[in-house]
Design a protein around this motif. Structure first.
Motif, PDB file in Angstrom:
ATOM      1  N   ASP A 113     -36.132 -18.699  33.516  1.00 33.16           N
ATOM      2  CA  ASP A 113     -36.165 -17.479  34.319  1.00 33.16           C
ATOM      3  C   ASP A 113     -35.528 -17.655  35.694  1.00 33.16           C
ATOM      4  O   ASP A 113     -35.552 -16.749  36.522  1.00 33.16           O
ATOM      5  N   GLY A 114     -34.962 -18.839  35.958  1.00 37.76           N
ATOM      6  CA  GLY A 114     -34.296 -19.089  37.225  1.00 37.76           C
ATOM      7  C   GLY A 114     -35.135 -19.825  38.243  1.00 37.76           C
ATOM      8  O   GLY A 114     -34.609 -20.273  39.268  1.00 37.76           O
ATOM      9  N   GLY A 115     -36.439 -19.953  38.020  1.00 40.52           N
ATOM     10  CA  GLY A 115     -37.309 -20.687  38.920  1.00 40.52           C
ATOM     11  C   GLY A 115     -37.331 -22.168  38.596  1.00 40.52           C
ATOM     12  O   GLY A 115     -36.534 -22.673  37.799  1.00 40.52           O
ATOM     13  N   THR A 116     -38.293 -22.875  39.199  1.00 42.68           N
ATOM     14  CA  THR A 116     -38.355 -24.329  39.051  1.00 42.68           C
ATOM     15  C   THR A 116     -39.809 -24.786  38.945  1.00 42.68           C
ATOM     16  O   THR A 116     -40.655 -24.360  39.748  1.00 42.68           O
ATOM     17  N   ASP A 117     -40.087 -25.637  37.967  1.00 41.03           N
ATOM     18  CA  ASP A 117     -41.399 -26.277  37.871  1.00 41.03           C
ATOM     19  C   ASP A 117     -41.392 -27.539  38.721  1.00 41.03           C
ATOM     20  O   ASP A 117     -40.485 -28.377  38.609  1.00 41.03           O
ATOM     21  N   PHE A 118     -42.404 -27.667  39.568  1.00 36.42           N
ATOM     22  CA  PHE A 118     -42.512 -28.785  40.506  1.00 36.42           C
ATOM     23  C   PHE A 118     -43.767 -29.583  40.201  1.00 36.42           C
ATOM     24  O   PHE A 118     -44.847 -29.014  40.014  1.00 36.42           O
ATOM     25  N   SER A 119     -43.632 -30.901  40.134  1.00 34.34           N
ATOM     26  CA  SER A 119     -44.772 -31.798  39.939  1.00 34.34           C
ATOM     27  C   SER A 119     -44.764 -32.824  41.052  1.00 34.34           C
ATOM     28  O   SER A 119     -43.721 -33.438  41.342  1.00 34.34           O
ATOM     29  N   ASP A 120     -45.919 -33.028  41.687  1.00 36.41           N
ATOM     30  CA  ASP A 120     -46.030 -33.889  42.865  1.00 36.41           C
ATOM     31  C   ASP A 120     -47.157 -34.898  42.627  1.00 36.41           C
ATOM     32  O   ASP A 120     -48.333 -34.529  42.586  1.00 36.41           O
ATOM     33  N   THR A 121     -46.814 -36.173  42.450  1.00 42.76           N
ATOM     34  CA  THR A 121     -47.801 -37.189  42.092  1.00 42.76           C
ATOM     35  C   THR A 121     -47.764 -38.339  43.085  1.00 42.76           C
ATOM     36  O   THR A 121     -46.692 -38.883  43.385  1.00 42.76           O
ATOM     37  N   LEU A 122     -48.936 -38.705  43.575  1.00 38.15           N
ATOM     38  CA  LEU A 122     -49.085 -39.845  44.480  1.00 38.15           C
ATOM     39  C   LEU A 122     -49.997 -40.882  43.848  1.00 38.15           C
ATOM     40  O   LEU A 122     -51.107 -40.560  43.415  1.00 38.15           O
ATOM     41  N   SER A 123     -49.532 -42.122  43.791  1.00 43.58           N
ATOM     42  CA  SER A 123     -50.360 -43.253  43.379  1.00 43.58           C
ATOM     43  C   SER A 123     -50.458 -44.196  44.567  1.00 43.58           C
ATOM     44  O   SER A 123     -49.439 -44.592  45.143  1.00 43.58           O
TER      45      SER A 123
END
Length: 361
Positions: A113-123
């Motif tokens: 749809d033109g958007g973006t999936d964002f995943s933010d992971t901190l270890s």
């Protein structure tokens, strides 16, 4: 200890990618929980460069000193649709120096749809302090995701939202076939560097790349590019021959992200705008053509509109004379012509006409 958040961003993956490399956005999504200050005499740049160390001082709530932190970004781009930024930096002093095994991974995946999936992971590990940090970092990471969703809403050019709306709900906007004038002109050219400006769903870019051209495809719609990328990937899977296409979501009125005088072929197919925007776009196109290279511009003949054929408003069309006047006088060849073809409109084949410029620098 691992902390993760996910968010859907209302912007193209190109805009989201730039956001992750932008120190101003880095600060905006972290405040007010953590406030980052430049080191004296060593300010952060306008854009983080990959594989480069940057040091900042950090204060909780802008008041409590936490020490210094190094930022070091590593980019990993699988293709246009999937990208990862990893911050391998770490705390170097104060409370931040107690953090061990810092690993911060931010991933982006383009959406149809033109958007973006964002995943933010901190270890991260901090010894006995790890359980105490969990809640604070959990709140901060949720805040980062919320702030990033807000900040990225306004990053795309206005043309991107407008064109994405036109693509919405349609399986395909265009035929997927190469434009016939482009095929006729460039079939006789040896492949080199090409720019397909206003690439749509990539039909022309794919045709050029299949014939050995290295193509930069510029298109306002991230939906259009998403479809073009997947068509190119399918071609590569079927043929075993990867295509050399560099896709960019771009407002063509802005200076193009290409080398001046670097393209042997520059194509603008049916880009109809107001006169002011058209002047800018044509200037960028002319600047991009290499010595001996070819500029090809094709548009709807305004006479078709007068004949009742659905066409853009007359002031968004252009004439042969306007095309000739736009090309610098020192070019070696400037040719314009009207080309007739047949178009199916409302189930009926209708004779239509295109205005064509073919010019050699």
């Amino acid at each position: 200890m691992k902390i993760s958040t996910r968010a859907t961003l209302s912007c193209s993956i190109d805009s989201a990618w730039e956001a992750l490399h932008n120190p101003a956005i880095f600060r905006a999504v972290s405040a007010p929980f953590t406030v980052f200050a430049d080191q004296p005499g060593n300010p952060l740049p306008r854009r983080f460069r990959p594989d480069t160390d940057y040091t900042v001082s950090v204060r909780a709530g802008g008041v409590v000193p936490l020490g210094n932190q190094t930022i070091h970004l590593v980019d990993d781009v699988a293709d246009w649709t999937s990208r990862v930024v990893t911050d391998t930096g770490h705390g170097t002093s104060g409370a931040l120096g107690l953090l061990r095994d810092w690993h911060h991974r931010m991933s982006l995946v383009a959406r149809p749809d033109g958007g973006t999936d964002f995943s933010d992971t901190l270890s991260v590990r901090a010894g006995l302090l790890t359980p105490l940090l969990w809640l604070a970092l959990r709140v901060m990471w949720s805040w980062r995701g919320f702030r990033l969703r807000l900040v990225t809403r306004t990053l795309d050019p206005s043309a991107t939202a407008a064109w994405n709306a036109r693509y919405a709900g349609k399986g395909a906007m265009w035929s997927g076939k190469v434009n016939p004038v482009l095929e006729d002109v460039f079939s006789a050219h040896s492949p080199g560097v090409a720019i397909d400006a206003g690439a749509g769903e990539g039909g022309d870019a794919l045709w050029l790349a299949q014939r050995g051209w290295s193509v930069t495809a510029l298109e306002a719609s991230s939906v259009g590019i998403y479809r073009g990328v997947h068509e190119a990937a399918q071609h590569s899977t079927d043929s075993g021959d990867p295509l050399d296409i560099h896709w960019r979501v771009w407002d063509l009125e802005e200076p193009w992200p290409v080398a001046s005088g670097g393209a042997g072929a520059v194509s603008l197919q049916f880009i109809h705008t107001d006169a002011q925007a058209r002047k800018k776009i044509w200037e960028h196109a002319i600047d991009a053509v290499s010595p001996g290279g070819t500029l090809l511009i094709v548009g709807h003949d305004p006479q078709d509109g007068l004949a009742g054929i659905p066409r853009p408003p007359a002031d968004m069309c252009f004439t042969e004379e306007q095309l000739r006047e736009a090309v610098p006088g020192d070019w070696s060849r400037v040719s314009t012509r009207v080309v007739a073809r047949t178009q199916n409109i409302g189930g009926e084949d209708v004779a239509v006409h295109d205005i064509v410029l073919e010019a050699t620098r």
